[in-house]
Design an enzyme around this catalytic site. Structure first.
Site, PDB file in Angstrom:
ATOM      1  N   ASP A 328      61.838  38.217  -8.711  1.00 60.34           N
ATOM      2  CA  ASP A 328      61.472  36.894  -9.429  1.00 60.34           C
ATOM      3  C   ASP A 328      61.392  35.807  -8.132  1.00 60.34           C
ATOM      4  OD1 ASP A 328      61.563  35.184 -11.582  1.00 60.34           O
ATOM      5  OD2 ASP A 328      63.447  34.714 -11.131  1.00 60.34           O
ATOM      6  N   ASP A 541      67.569  36.365 -10.931  1.00 70.39           N
ATOM      7  CA  ASP A 541      68.963  35.637 -11.101  1.00 70.39           C
ATOM      8  C   ASP A 541      68.970  35.058 -12.397  1.00 70.39           C
ATOM      9  OD1 ASP A 541      66.280  33.941 -10.733  1.00 70.39           O
ATOM     10  OD2 ASP A 541      67.961  32.250 -10.813  1.00 70.39           O
ATOM     11  N   ASP A 545      65.905  37.057 -16.879  1.00 67.95           N
ATOM     12  CA  ASP A 545      65.674  38.226 -16.010  1.00 67.95           C
ATOM     13  C   ASP A 545      66.676  39.449 -16.330  1.00 67.95           C
ATOM     14  OD1 ASP A 545      64.015  36.872 -14.459  1.00 67.95           O
ATOM     15  OD2 ASP A 545      65.581  36.141 -12.928  1.00 67.95           O
TER      16      ASP A 545
HETATM   17  P1  ADP Z   1      60.416  31.794 -12.741  1.00 68.06           P
HETATM   18  O1  ADP Z   1      59.487  33.210 -13.137  1.00 68.06           O
HETATM   19  O2  ADP Z   1      59.779  31.283 -11.477  1.00 68.06           O
HETATM   20  O3  ADP Z   1      61.902  32.141 -12.302  1.00 68.06           O
HETATM   21  P2  ADP Z   1      61.007  30.784 -15.321  1.00 68.06           P
HETATM   22  O4  ADP Z   1      60.576  32.122 -16.097  1.00 68.06           O
HETATM   23  O5  ADP Z   1      62.401  30.424 -15.576  1.00 68.06           O
HETATM   24  O6  ADP Z   1      60.304  30.622 -13.834  1.00 68.06           O
HETATM   25  O7  ADP Z   1      60.023  29.715 -15.918  1.00 68.06           O
HETATM   26  C1  ADP Z   1      58.671  29.416 -15.993  1.00 68.06           C
HETATM   27  C2  ADP Z   1      58.151  28.158 -16.218  1.00 68.06           C
HETATM   28  O8  ADP Z   1      58.761  27.754 -17.290  1.00 68.06           O
HETATM   29  C3  ADP Z   1      58.769  27.224 -15.177  1.00 68.06           C
HETATM   30  O9  ADP Z   1      57.926  27.109 -13.672  1.00 68.06           O
HETATM   31  C4  ADP Z   1      58.502  25.657 -15.563  1.00 68.06           C
HETATM   32  O10 ADP Z   1      57.220  25.403 -15.620  1.00 68.06           O
HETATM   33  C5  ADP Z   1      58.852  26.407 -17.229  1.00 68.06           C
HETATM   34  N1  ADP Z   1      60.191  26.083 -17.525  1.00 68.06           N
HETATM   35  C6  ADP Z   1      60.991  26.811 -18.102  1.00 68.06           C
HETATM   36  N2  ADP Z   1      62.341  26.048 -18.268  1.00 68.06           N
HETATM   37  C7  ADP Z   1      62.114  25.087 -17.978  1.00 68.06           C
HETATM   38  C8  ADP Z   1      62.794  23.793 -18.224  1.00 68.06           C
HETATM   39  N3  ADP Z   1      64.108  23.827 -18.614  1.00 68.06           N
HETATM   40  N4  ADP Z   1      62.196  22.539 -17.830  1.00 68.06           N
HETATM   41  C9  ADP Z   1      61.234  22.545 -17.532  1.00 68.06           C
HETATM   42  N5  ADP Z   1      60.218  23.503 -17.508  1.00 68.06           N
HETATM   43  C10 ADP Z   1      60.807  24.664 -17.719  1.00 68.06           C
HETATM   44 MG    MG Z   2      63.817  32.630 -12.281  1.00 68.33          MG
END
Ligand code: ADP
Ligand code: MG
Length: 654
Positions: A328, A541, A545
């Site tokens: 991730d 993390d 996930d």
């Molecule tokens: P990653 O795969 O990089 O771990 P996530 O799946 O957690 O990222 O989130 C993907 C995208 O969703 C983030 O890059 C963001 O654009 C958006 N996002 C998720 N949660 C939030 C939040 N609490 N506030 C703002 N944007 C969010």
């Molecule tokens: Mg993440």
């Protein structure tokens, strides 16, 4: 050494002294001409001193209907030898020697198992005995269980941090070695989170407790450690099953040998029995039954020394075969500490207002993005030094009802502020809600804000890659990982920026959490159809996930920053989130498997050889004792190697 072990050692010493004495007397010829029964008694005394517990256990097992175990093998082998002695063949000495060496082997085995367990119980030492609870200006020592969220506790220099919390007063260094294997103390001051199980270095700290004891880091680790050895590797299960059938088969073989040899090969009855006894002694499976689990135990212990928790030997076995690592991005490869770079406004909103709206939106979110936005709002100073709280702004918690807040994984959050809908998230979120806005193309992660269906502006935030992430990737490749993949819900631009900095082979961006699981599944399916027996690890993390961690062959979670769900779903937990430890753990896993396999092959080979030699009468009883005790000791010593780990993993030598 405990009392039981001391007692066994003294019994061994007494018996050994008598044995040597008897050997000398025998060589000197003093024992010649002594009545057979008297001789029997002379040998039987040291025999029973050293071996009575084996006889008692064998008898007990027989009365429980579980006849075939090593106690039984030792009992009948030595009884048979004594019986032969009474028939006039001098076998007493051998009976005594077999029991004596068997017990020496057992004592050694106890010591080895204890030593390996030590490294794991060292981790158990993280359990706090008490907490200093502050109430009405007075400090009182209480059980950590009796402290609740919001209570204030005091931690003095040298004390263990009993519960997770946030520092409200004091500056100190925390020794996290017991948790992370990291010996450099971590500096902490007001506002920092501290986790239970660390040791407070110098100053006194006042802490606001953020988790109940049962949810605290320390309680969770202890739980994981206690359960770690209950999940067995396939090889371990195989050995257990094997031993169950093996012993009766060997016993029957020995009886057949004792009957057949005199009957068909014209051997004397005593000779037949003697060969059968050798056969029994050498066939004792304890070398395998002990050394195989001990090897895995050592591997788990070695991992815990560097702050990596392996939840069972089966995962160590799987980790040894990993060749593809899927990771991730946020929080795993990057720090997950976003910094606000710039704020772009629209429709008459001011920068200040956009940040405030975003902060309210993120108020109930645990996403790393949320934390950074709230911090940026509270403390406008971009370099938010913790000692400086003068220009801190606060959020009025009452304005947001957690029940109205929806966190949409992979999109962002949606909530109600002052009766109007507030959206904070990525471009996908605003598109989904049909809000017209201008898409921003700057490198970085972009958080769009819309209030009451009007686009207010966006905040450009940037994360940075973790220290050592690049080393970790190149080290994985050196360890023989053939494919590294990065998955992210973030935009393609940011994803490519990060992956090219780190040298990752394959990138997939703009993913929803479910897509991540789909991709790992796709990889798993492809593997299934290929002939290699290799495995896929996923490293993550976040809460999102957890499902991916569960379906991957080996799920690896970040223990410190990671969500509880991720830690729970994972098979391996990196206590300090340092992904450089992934190649190290793969090496530990492979080394463990090599050791365990070597033991299995060595033990079986030596035993089969001596079994054949015993059957044809070429092996002496001493060879048989070596085949049992000697092989056990060698296998145990070999297994103990699994416990050692090169400490210099962080210096890029790994
Ligand atoms: P990653 O795969 O990089 O771990 P996530 O799946 O957690 O990222 O989130 C993907 C995208 O969703 C983030 O890059 C963001 O654009 C958006 N996002 C998720 N949660 C939030 C939040 N609490 N506030 C703002 N944007 C969010
Ligand atoms: Mg993440």
């Amino acid at each position: 050494m405990n009392r039981k072990q001391r007692k066994r050692i003294s019994r061994i010493v007494i018996s050994l002294v008598l044995f040597i004495l008897l050997l000398i007397l025998e060589k000197a010829g003093t024992l010649e001409g002594i009545n057979g029964f008297v001789l029997f008694a002379i040998y039987f005394v040291p025999y029973i001193i050293v071996g009575y517990d084996v006889i008692v256990r064998a008898a007990k097992n027989i009365s429980h209907g579980q006849i075939f175990d090593e106690n039984f093998l030792m009992m009948i082998a030595t009884f048979a030898a004594f019986g032969l002695g009474l028939l006039g063949d001098n076998q007493y000495e051998e009976a005594l020697a077999v029991m004596l060496f068997y017990q020496i082997g057992e004592a050694f085995q106890d010591y080895a198992v204890g030593k390996s367990r030590q490294s794991i119980t060292d981790m158990m030492n993280i359990a706090p005995e008490y907490a200093n609870l502050e109430q009405d200006g007075e400090v009182e020592q209480v059980d950590p269980d009796d402290v609740h969220i919001g209570d204030i506790i005091v931690i003095r220099a040298g004390e263990k941090v009993p519960l997770d919390g946030k520092v409200i007063e004091g500056v100190s260094f925390l020794d996290t070695a017991a948790l992370t294997g990291e010996s450099v103390p971590r500096r902490i001051c007001v506002g920092d989170e501290v986790i239970s199980g660390c040791v407070n270095g110098e100053g006194t700290l006042r802490i606001n407790v953020t988790k109940e004891y049962e949810d605290s880091t320390v309680a969770k680790i202890l739980d994981l450690v206690e359960n770690a050895t209950s999940k067995k590797a396939r090889l371990e299960n195989f050995i257990t099953r094997f031993a169950k059938y093996y012993t009766p088969v060997v016993t029957i073989g020995a009886v057949i040998l004792a009957v057949m040899l005199p009957l068909f090969f014209g051997l004397g009855i005593a000779d037949g029995i003697r060969r059968a006894c050798n056969f029994l002694i050498v066939s004792c499976p304890c070398a395998l039954v002990i050394s195989v689990p001990l090897g895995f135990f050592g591997g788990i212990g070695a991992a815990s020394k560097i702050g990596v928790l392996v939840k069972g030997s089966n995962f160590l076995e799987a980790a040894s075969r990993v060749d593809t690592i899927v990771m991730d991005k946020t929080g795993t490869l990057t720090k997950g500490e976003f910094k606000v770079q710039s704020i772009i406004t629209d429709n008459g909103f001011e920068e200040e207002k956009v940040l405030e709206l975003a902060a309210y939106g993120e108020f109930n979110s645990n996403h790393p993005i949320a934390q950074s936005i709230i911090n940026a709002y509270k403390n406008d100073d971009s370099d938010s030094t913790k000692e400086n709280h003068e220009n801190e702004k606060s959020l009025n918690m009452e304005k947001i009802n957690p029940a109205d807040t929806k966190e949409i994984a992979g999109f962002g959050v949606e909530t109600i502020l002052d009766g109007k809908k507030l959206l904070v998230g990525n471009a996908k979120l605003l598109k989904k809600e049909n809000i017209s806005f201008k898409e921003n193309n700057t490198v970085g992660t972009i958080v769009y804000v819309a209030y009451d269906s009007v686009y207010a502006g966006c905040i450009v935030i940037a994360d940075s890659v973790k220290d050592g992430a690049k080393d970790a990737i190149s080290s994985m490749k050196r360890t023989g990982i053939t494919k590294t993949v990065m998955l992210t819900g973030d935009r393609e631009e940011t994803a490519i920026d990060v992956s090219s900095k780190l040298g990752i082979d394959e990138v997939r961006s703009n993913l929803l959490p479910a897509d991540k699981a789909g991709i790992v599944e796709e990889f798993l399916n492809k593997k299934k159809h290929s002939s290699d027996n290799n495995m896929i690890a996923f490293v993550g993390d976040g809460i999102n996930d957890a499902p991916v961690l569960a379906i991957a062959d080996v799920g690896i979670a970040m223990g410190a920053m990671g969500s509880d769900a991720a830690v729970e779903a994972a098979d391996i937990v990196l206590m300090d989130d340092d992904i450089r430890k992934i190649p190290t753990i793969l090496k530990i896993a492979r080394k463990t498997m090599k050791i365990v396999r070597a033991n299995v092959i060595f033990a079986i080979a030596v035993k089969v050889l001596i079994l054949i030699l015993s059957a044809v009468g070429l092996a002496s009883m001493w060879a048989a004792v070596f085949g049992d005790v000697g092989v056990s000791v060698i296998c145990i010593l070999n297994s103990m190697r699994a416990l050692s780990v090169k400490e210099d993993f962080s210096k890029n030598t790994y």
